[in-house]
Design a protein around this motif. Structure first.
Motif, PDB file in Angstrom:
ATOM      1  N   LEU B  63       1.891  -8.196  15.207  1.00  0.00           N
ATOM      2  CA  LEU B  63       2.500  -9.577  15.607  1.00  0.00           C
ATOM      3  C   LEU B  63       3.639  -9.718  15.115  1.00  0.00           C
ATOM      4  O   LEU B  63       3.679  -9.640  13.853  1.00  0.00           O
ATOM      5  CB  LEU B  63       1.468 -10.528  15.168  1.00  0.00           C
ATOM      6  CG  LEU B  63       0.009  -9.878  15.696  1.00  0.00           C
ATOM      7  CD1 LEU B  63      -1.080 -11.315  15.176  1.00  0.00           C
ATOM      8  CD2 LEU B  63      -0.451  -9.942  17.234  1.00  0.00           C
ATOM      9  N   THR B  64       4.633 -10.136  15.929  1.00  0.00           N
ATOM     10  CA  THR B  64       5.885 -10.633  15.142  1.00  0.00           C
ATOM     11  C   THR B  64       5.925 -12.125  15.715  1.00  0.00           C
ATOM     12  O   THR B  64       6.045 -12.450  16.614  1.00  0.00           O
ATOM     13  CB  THR B  64       6.985  -9.753  15.738  1.00  0.00           C
ATOM     14  OG1 THR B  64       6.853  -8.360  15.490  1.00  0.00           O
ATOM     15  CG2 THR B  64       8.288 -10.044  15.215  1.00  0.00           C
ATOM     16  N   TYR B  65       6.503 -12.804  14.456  1.00  0.00           N
ATOM     17  CA  TYR B  65       6.492 -14.357  14.889  1.00  0.00           C
ATOM     18  C   TYR B  65       7.913 -14.503  15.014  1.00  0.00           C
ATOM     19  O   TYR B  65       8.470 -15.395  16.077  1.00  0.00           O
ATOM     20  CB  TYR B  65       6.099 -15.163  13.770  1.00  0.00           C
ATOM     21  CG  TYR B  65       4.334 -14.540  13.449  1.00  0.00           C
ATOM     22  CD1 TYR B  65       3.560 -15.309  14.674  1.00  0.00           C
ATOM     23  CD2 TYR B  65       3.870 -14.064  12.589  1.00  0.00           C
ATOM     24  CE1 TYR B  65       2.243 -14.916  14.527  1.00  0.00           C
ATOM     25  CE2 TYR B  65       2.778 -13.580  12.827  1.00  0.00           C
ATOM     26  CZ  TYR B  65       1.738 -14.138  13.471  1.00  0.00           C
ATOM     27  OH  TYR B  65       0.307 -14.017  13.471  1.00  0.00           O
ATOM     28  N   PHE B  66       8.766 -14.205  14.369  1.00  0.00           N
ATOM     29  CA  PHE B  66      10.368 -14.509  14.253  1.00  0.00           C
ATOM     30  C   PHE B  66      11.057 -13.630  13.754  1.00  0.00           C
ATOM     31  O   PHE B  66      10.661 -12.968  12.637  1.00  0.00           O
ATOM     32  CB  PHE B  66      10.677 -15.943  14.187  1.00  0.00           C
ATOM     33  CG  PHE B  66      10.401 -16.473  12.720  1.00  0.00           C
ATOM     34  CD1 PHE B  66      11.558 -16.237  11.730  1.00  0.00           C
ATOM     35  CD2 PHE B  66       9.165 -17.197  12.482  1.00  0.00           C
ATOM     36  CE1 PHE B  66      11.042 -16.617  10.604  1.00  0.00           C
ATOM     37  CE2 PHE B  66       8.953 -17.378  11.007  1.00  0.00           C
ATOM     38  CZ  PHE B  66       9.937 -17.329  10.231  1.00  0.00           C
ATOM     39  N   GLU B  67      12.439 -13.560  13.857  1.00  0.00           N
ATOM     40  CA  GLU B  67      13.254 -12.685  12.946  1.00  0.00           C
ATOM     41  C   GLU B  67      13.485 -13.194  11.772  1.00  0.00           C
ATOM     42  O   GLU B  67      14.128 -14.428  11.853  1.00  0.00           O
ATOM     43  CB  GLU B  67      14.351 -12.030  13.968  1.00  0.00           C
ATOM     44  CG  GLU B  67      15.238 -11.063  13.124  1.00  0.00           C
ATOM     45  CD  GLU B  67      16.419 -10.708  13.914  1.00  0.00           C
ATOM     46  OE1 GLU B  67      16.882 -11.509  14.360  1.00  0.00           O
ATOM     47  OE2 GLU B  67      16.679  -9.544  14.152  1.00  0.00           O
ATOM     48  N   TRP B  68      13.428 -12.758  10.783  1.00  0.00           N
ATOM     49  CA  TRP B  68      13.262 -13.473   9.340  1.00  0.00           C
ATOM     50  C   TRP B  68      14.920 -13.396   9.003  1.00  0.00           C
ATOM     51  O   TRP B  68      15.549 -14.290   9.013  1.00  0.00           O
ATOM     52  CB  TRP B  68      12.667 -12.719   8.386  1.00  0.00           C
ATOM     53  CG  TRP B  68      12.555 -13.256   7.075  1.00  0.00           C
ATOM     54  CD1 TRP B  68      12.873 -14.784   6.837  1.00  0.00           C
ATOM     55  CD2 TRP B  68      12.469 -12.902   5.682  1.00  0.00           C
ATOM     56  NE1 TRP B  68      13.047 -15.028   5.529  1.00  0.00           N
ATOM     57  CE2 TRP B  68      12.706 -13.745   4.897  1.00  0.00           C
ATOM     58  CE3 TRP B  68      12.020 -11.429   5.436  1.00  0.00           C
ATOM     59  CZ2 TRP B  68      12.253 -13.730   3.411  1.00  0.00           C
ATOM     60  CZ3 TRP B  68      12.064 -11.348   3.924  1.00  0.00           C
ATOM     61  CH2 TRP B  68      12.180 -12.440   3.051  1.00  0.00           C
ATOM     62  N   PRO B  77      11.834  -8.356  10.691  1.00  0.00           N
ATOM     63  CA  PRO B  77      10.980  -9.200  11.478  1.00  0.00           C
ATOM     64  C   PRO B  77       9.877  -9.985  10.475  1.00  0.00           C
ATOM     65  O   PRO B  77       9.478  -9.426   9.596  1.00  0.00           O
ATOM     66  CB  PRO B  77      10.111  -8.704  12.554  1.00  0.00           C
ATOM     67  CG  PRO B  77      10.086  -7.012  11.818  1.00  0.00           C
ATOM     68  CD  PRO B  77      11.370  -7.107  10.979  1.00  0.00           C
ATOM     69  N   MET B  78       9.453 -11.265  10.741  1.00  0.00           N
ATOM     70  CA  MET B  78       8.479 -11.840  10.186  1.00  0.00           C
ATOM     71  C   MET B  78       7.076 -11.668  10.952  1.00  0.00           C
ATOM     72  O   MET B  78       6.897 -12.106  12.104  1.00  0.00           O
ATOM     73  CB  MET B  78       8.737 -13.420   9.861  1.00  0.00           C
ATOM     74  CG  MET B  78       7.919 -14.077   8.915  1.00  0.00           C
ATOM     75  SD  MET B  78       8.221 -13.702   7.297  1.00  0.00           S
ATOM     76  CE  MET B  78       9.196 -15.041   6.559  1.00  0.00           C
ATOM     77  N   GLY B  79       6.408 -10.584  10.363  1.00  0.00           N
ATOM     78  CA  GLY B  79       5.393 -10.294  11.315  1.00  0.00           C
ATOM     79  C   GLY B  79       4.050  -9.820  10.516  1.00  0.00           C
ATOM     80  O   GLY B  79       4.441  -9.301   9.084  1.00  0.00           O
ATOM     81  N   GLY B 134       1.915  -7.554   5.679  1.00  0.00           N
ATOM     82  CA  GLY B 134       3.608  -7.563   6.076  1.00  0.00           C
ATOM     83  C   GLY B 134       3.695  -6.437   7.007  1.00  0.00           C
ATOM     84  O   GLY B 134       3.417  -5.250   6.717  1.00  0.00           O
ATOM     85  N   SER B 135       4.210  -6.617   8.060  1.00  0.00           N
ATOM     86  CA  SER B 135       4.811  -5.649   8.942  1.00  0.00           C
ATOM     87  C   SER B 135       6.171  -4.678   8.629  1.00  0.00           C
ATOM     88  O   SER B 135       6.446  -3.992   9.295  1.00  0.00           O
ATOM     89  CB  SER B 135       4.731  -5.977  10.395  1.00  0.00           C
ATOM     90  OG  SER B 135       6.074  -7.035  10.295  1.00  0.00           O
ATOM     91  N   SER B 136       6.637  -5.319   7.617  1.00  0.00           N
ATOM     92  CA  SER B 136       7.986  -4.610   7.203  1.00  0.00           C
ATOM     93  C   SER B 136       8.139  -4.306   5.669  1.00  0.00           C
ATOM     94  O   SER B 136       7.314  -4.992   4.849  1.00  0.00           O
ATOM     95  CB  SER B 136       9.060  -5.292   7.841  1.00  0.00           C
ATOM     96  OG  SER B 136       9.213  -6.453   7.141  1.00  0.00           O
ATOM     97  N   THR B 197      11.026  -1.422   9.176  1.00  0.00           N
ATOM     98  CA  THR B 197       9.698  -2.077   9.764  1.00  0.00           C
ATOM     99  C   THR B 197       8.964  -0.749   9.704  1.00  0.00           C
ATOM    100  O   THR B 197       9.187   0.431   9.980  1.00  0.00           O
ATOM    101  CB  THR B 197       9.920  -2.362  11.405  1.00  0.00           C
ATOM    102  OG1 THR B 197      11.373  -3.237  11.265  1.00  0.00           O
ATOM    103  CG2 THR B 197       9.032  -3.350  11.697  1.00  0.00           C
ATOM    104  N   MET B 198       7.598  -1.046   9.318  1.00  0.00           N
ATOM    105  CA  MET B 198       6.601  -0.042   9.199  1.00  0.00           C
ATOM    106  C   MET B 198       6.516   0.681  10.570  1.00  0.00           C
ATOM    107  O   MET B 198       6.515   1.963  10.340  1.00  0.00           O
ATOM    108  CB  MET B 198       5.220  -0.882   9.008  1.00  0.00           C
ATOM    109  CG  MET B 198       5.097  -1.813   7.536  1.00  0.00           C
ATOM    110  SD  MET B 198       5.174  -0.626   6.098  1.00  0.00           S
ATOM    111  CE  MET B 198       4.795  -2.110   5.061  1.00  0.00           C
TER     112      MET B 198
END
Lengths: 487, 634
Positions: B63-68, B77-79, B134-136, B197-198
């Motif tokens: 899930l990606t919420y927004f680009e940090w 990405p903030m995801g 965290g996705s990254s 990103t992972m």
């Protein structure tokens, strides 16, 4: 009557562009007469609420105005216009709230005070949309005349009156230069136009034959604007006027007219004088460099926080002139807008605290902040946020707005000036941090501090919250600015 | 629809802020309910995330919420990412976290800083979940640093003492060294893959074949491993963990045993497809892990402080996990993380219960005979001890056995080191149990006042005891007729759809190896128990027999003293000199004060031009305009 009919038609077509400022002018007039007459001697404080609502409504009207151009190309509503109108209105709203403690303490609440703020804000809203030298000049005067009076508003205080007088005389002087410059340009182009877009083409044609005439004209317009934004060496009025004016008006002057004048500045030079940018680039870079150096260095030795903020605002203008130097109304306007928006937040936060500590308008020395961190930790922290952001320390929002401005300057090839800007920012950090050190590391004087009024507290909370939120989204800010100002 | 899952990490953050701001005013009961409730809610949400993840294609929900941030070609990405690994870990963190929260309510009830404690603890849960989900890598790093911060805050929780803030500082500084490696590793990975990103990283890694020799990938993974050694207390960066016991005991259980210290193992598992490509790094990991497991276990033999024994035991167990990872048994390593979380949390909380009962007495030599006074604590800790020693059927048995088996496949020497470590583990654990619960009370005053802890503390003990007993059945190794379900469950995360899977081919004398190590561990356990069951006499006699060895072990190989003498003292001396010469004269004098004085002077000069007379100002304007004209004409 075909003439009258076409006049009405064109009015019906063009007026919506001006609903915002016109509403302010009408409402302010009604507030004075018959409004004040009917209310009589009762509580004048109520006018602050009326003025606040009127200003907010006027601002909303301007925000929802249709996009386009009217009045034979004299006025234009685009994203940039709306952006800068928003800034002026925001600064006006903040000023009304900031004014309350002092006006109440001094028993100086009058309807005229608010009417003058509304009139000058209307002038600013017109100024930032003006696309013709003549309409630009008239709006500028509407804005400035009201502010002269506001500076001298505390008519029982010598320094207030003196400041107003000085500002007025020098302002008149600069207006003369500005007008003369406009007339020279009018002459250089063969008396054909004062419209910015047309002027741009005509000036390019006229330059080979009338180089000196064109340059003198551009230079004089430049001097006029430099005076309004208080760029060195046309800044000398500002420390005196800032110090003498009632503190909320000082806040107002450092935010609203500056935003509007810079908006007009970048539009006139980016649109009207875009083609002859080679002529004015060097002079303006000197203005910018001198403002950065002198503004920051002079601020170093100030004992009065009000004067410190005045000098530092000269330095901030120096940075924003980098945006004007882009000779591009859109890109430069965006960078300036963002800078001005963040500056407005930090400045109003700092002024809220200054006004709170000042009480009746006395005592604005940095020394008064001694040990604030012990007496009022939350207040001191808010001040810390504002000051660090003003100094442009990452990751606060003030850093990002500086970053975009400097980035733009580097892209335009102004390397030397950008380096100078960076060096002088370091100087700026010194005097801002000096205040921080005073708050955190000096012994507090005796005596209790009164609690902060809800108005000031609201301003402070909102500005600090916005600074911190903006910090989170720093990297996004320019994209958002572009979206807003492209309208 | 799954967007609400961001609440999993954010709920603890929100409550942390609330408790921090209002906790003192709201009172202890409200604080306790909010703190425990929010972690429980995170646990429930993690369960729903788990079921959503099971239904997702490829068992992966990103899930990606927004680009940090977006700087150059780096986009962060903030995801959140939900896959078997992160879900399992999130459940452990929030589940065991909730139990320890509950326990803390009882343990900290009389403490002044009740609200501060829970504000930190909830902040920790937030950062830990960010780390896990965290996705990254940058986002993981935010969590990584955040848990470090909370660890520092909680170690130094008793800030009025001398040693607690010092211990906090030690933890913080030691971790900085590891973090440097972590950042270097991230930079190398970014330079190599162009993304952090992972998902992208591992997909790209999937197209590569294992690296021969020492290349960028080996460098990057080694750097990452240095980061892991810092956080997970491996040689040589383990020194902070034993000192970290200065914090409240539930913190030792949650942060310094069950969750945070396993972040290094989690990091390696997260990037398992990458580590698969670098055989050199894996070998290094295996040997460092085995050496740590053995080394720390020897120190554990002679410690008198009950928490110190458990602390060195944690270092040692973390070594086993790395040994498993290094033997390419990522699933086995994580499995031990899982089982260890249960039994080590249990042992620490049990120790906390003992300490609580003994009025903050931590010296084993002053305990004794507590079996009858603290029945629940005793029985639950007994289960924990059986689990950690690898008693057949208990959780530690299965996970440790799988690791030792894989280590044998890599090198019999590694296996031998692991087995010796296991024997020592068994010995010191039974020594601990015997000293605390059997024999005659050695401090009668404390013994007489000892009492069983309240239900808020014993309930978590009982739940954890059940988990410690049964958790191992999730991954019964194939050698014992199971299917090693853990491995199959985690496979989507660990292999990331690659062919060269994490599951090694099984051959060799699995049953025989298990029998040997278990028999030895039982023997050593018995030896430990009978040596100390009747008091200190036998132990003291043994110490007198080998005085040098005993002194070295008791003083933890003099590592701290050596560091002080050979590293810190020279650095302090150098710093002193640098401060005198470089800082005072060059920087302060020539660099700061001189330009400052010059700037101040010019400020004064400018101030004198501000005369206050209008005619001077107008003159300045005119001169300025003329100057501009001159610039142009020149």
């Amino acid at each position: 009557m075909p003439f009258a009919q076409s006049l009405l038609e064109s009015l019906g077509r063009d007026l919506p562009y001006l609903y915002g400022p016109l509403f302010l002018v009408f409402a302010a007039t009604l507030m004075i007469w018959p409004g004040d007459l009917l209310v009589g001697r009762t509580n004048k404080r109520a006018w602050s609420y009326v003025a606040f609502l009127v200003l907010a409504a006027g601002g909303a009207m301007a925000l929802y105005a249709p996009l386009g151009q009217g009045f034979s190309g004299m006025f234009r509503v685009d994203g940039l216009t709306k952006g800068f109108q928003f800034l002026s209105v925001l600064a006006g709203l903040i000023t009304i709230v900031l004014s309350q403690p002092q006006l109440n303490a001094l028993r100086e609440q009058t309807v005229e005070y608010y009417a003058l703020i509304l009139f000058s804000t209307a002038g600013m809203m017109l100024l930032v949309g003006a696309t013709d030298l003549v309409s630009m000049y008239f709006s500028l005067e509407l804005m400035a005349l009201c502010i002269y009076v506001l500076v001298a508003y505390l008519r029982h205080q010598e320094r207030s009156v003196e400041a107003g007088m000085k500002y007025f005389m020098l302002g008149a002087f600069s207006s003369g230069i500005l007008l003369y410059g406009i007339s020279l340009l009018f002459a250089a182009t063969g008396g054909l136009t004062t419209n910015l877009a047309e002027l741009n083409e005509k000036l390019a044609l006229a330059t080979p034959n009338h180089t000196l005439l064109v340059f003198a004209g551009v230079l004089m317009v430049l001097v006029g604007f430099a005076f309004k934004v208080a760029a060195v060496p046309f800044h000398m009025w500002s420390p005196d006027a800032y110090e003498g004016a009632p503190t909320p008006i000082t806040a107002f002057m450092s935010m609203a007219p500056k935003a509007a004048a810079l908006g007009a500045f970048v539009r006139v030079f980016g649109t009207g004088f875009h083609g002859v940018s080679g002529e004015w680039m060097l002079p303006i870079s000197f203005l910018a460099g001198a403002s950065m150096v002198l503004g920051n260095v002079a601020a170093l030795r100030q004992q009065s926080l009000k004067r410190l903020l005045a000098y530092s605002s000269i330095a901030h203008v120096g940075y924003m002139l980098l945006g004007v130097m882009s000779a591009d109304a859109q890109a430069g306007g965006q960078a300036i807008w963002l800078y001005m928006l963040t500056y407005l937040l930090m400045q109003s936060g700092a002024f809220a605290i200054l006004i709170h500590l000042q009480g009746k308008g006395e005592g604005e020395r940095i020394d008064d902040f001694r040990g604030l961190a012990r007496r009022r930790p939350v207040l001191a922290f808010a001040m810390l946020v504002c000051l660090l952001s003003l100094a442009g320390i990452p990751p606060l929002v003030g850093f990002f707005s500086k970053f975009y401005l400097f980035k733009l300057a580097i892209e335009q090839g102004h390397i030397t000036l950008t380096v100078l800007a960076l060096l002088t920012s370091a100087v700026a950090a010194f005097y801002y941090l000096n205040v921080v050190a005073t708050m955190y590391f000096k012994e507090a004087p005796e005596g209790e501090l009164k609690p902060m009024g809800s108005g000031l507290a609201l301003i402070l909370t909102v500005t600090c919250a916005l600074i911190l939120v903006g910090t989170l989204f720093g990297p996004k800010l320019l994209d958002w600015t572009a979206k807003i100002t492209l309208g | 629809m799954q967007t609400y899952l961001w609440l999993i990490p954010l709920l603890p953050l929100l409550t942390s802020a609330l408790i921090g701001l209002l906790g003192k005013r709201a009172g202890k009961p409200v604080t306790a309910v909010v703190a425990v409730g929010s972690v429980l809610a995170s646990f429930a949400l993690s369960l729903s995330a788990y079921s959503l993840m099971k239904a997702a294609p490829g068992f992966r929900l990103e899930l990606t919420y927004f680009e940090w941030m977006h700087v150059g070609s780096l986009s962060v990405p903030m995801g959140l990412v939900f896959d078997p690994l992160s879900c399992a870990m999130a459940l452990v963190v929030s589940g065991i976290g909730a139990l320890i929260h509950l326990y803390s309510v009882g343990y900290m009830w009389k403490d002044e800083g009740f609200a501060r404690y829970f504000a930190y603890l909830n902040l920790f849960v937030f950062f830990m979940l960010t780390l896990v989900l965290g996705s990254s890598l940058p986002l993981l790093f935010v969590g990584w640093e955040g848990v470090g911060l909370c660890s520092y805050l909680l170690i130094g929780y008793y800030f009025e003492t001398d040693y607690a803030p010092a211990a906090g500082l030690k933890a913080f500084l030691t971790n900085r060294i590891g973090d440097l490696g972590m950042v270097a590793g991230m930079m190398a990975l970014f330079a190599y893959f162009g993304t952090l990103t992972m998902g992208d990283l591992l997909t790209k890694a999937g197209h590569l074949s294992p690296e021969v020799g020492f290349g960028v990938l080996t460098f990057a993974t080694l750097m990452m491993f240095i980061g892991a050694t810092g956080k997970s207390a491996q040689l040589p960066l383990y020194v902070w963990l034993p000192d970290a016991m200065a914090g409240p005991t539930p913190v030792s259980a949650l942060i310094h045993a069950a969750t945070m210290v396993t972040a290094g193992i989690l990091l390696v598992c997260r990037l398992a497809p990458l580590f698969q490509l670098t055989p050199i790094t894996l070998t290094v990991i295996a040997w460092v892990g085995a050496a740590t497991a053995l080394f720390a276990a020897t120190i554990g033999l002679c410690q008198r402080d009950i928490k110190k024994v458990l602390a060195y035991s944690t270092v040692s167990q973390l070594g086993y996990m790395f040994l498993g990872l290094g033997a390419a048994g990522f699933a086995a390593g994580f499995f031990h993380v899982f089982t260890h979380a249960w039994f080590k949390a249990l042992l620490f909380l049990g120790a906390g219960s003992v300490i609580h009962a003994m009025h903050h007495e931590q010296d084993l030599f002053k305990m004794g005979g507590l079996r009858k006074k603290l029945p629940i604590t005793f029985w639950t800790m007994l289960i924990g001890t059986l689990a950690i020693m690898g008693f057949p059927g208990f959780s530690g048995f299965f996970s440790k056995d799988e690791i030792l088996y894989l280590a044998y496949l890599k090198s019999p020497v590694l296996w031998l080191m692991g087995v010796i470590g296991a024997c020592l583990t068994s010995f010191y654990m039974w020594r601990l149990m015997a000293l605390a619960f059997w024999g005659e009370p050695r401090d009668h005053h404390a013994y007489d006042h000892a009492h069983e802890s309240p239900l808020t503390m014993t309930l978590p003990l009982m739940v954890l005891a059940v988990g410690s007993a049964l958790a191992g059945w999730w991954g019964v190794p194939e050698a014992f007729g199971g299917h090693f379900n853990v491995g199959q469950f985690l496979a989507p995360s660990l292999t990331f759809g690659q062919l060269h899977g994490a599951h090694g081919h099984h051959e060799g004398p699995a049953i025989l190896l298990a029998a040997i190590s278990t028999a030895l561990a039982l023997g050593f356990g018995a030896w430990g128990f009978f040596s100390y069951r009747n008091g200190l006499a036998i132990g003291e006699a043994r110490a007198a027999k080998w005085p040098t060895l005993h002194r070295i072990l008791e003083n933890k190989y003099y590592v701290d003293e050596g560091m002080e003498r050979f590293i810190l003292a020279p650095i302090r001396w150098l710093g002193q000199k640098l401060w005198r010469v470089v800082d005072v004269i060059v920087i302060d004098g020539l660099g700061v004060n001189l330009p400052g004085a010059l700037a101040g002077l010019s400020g004064d000069v400018i101030a004198t031009t501000q005369t206050g007379r209008v005619r001077n100002y107008a003159l300045a304007m005119t001169l300025g305009a003329l100057a501009l004209l001159w610039i142009f004409l020149k």
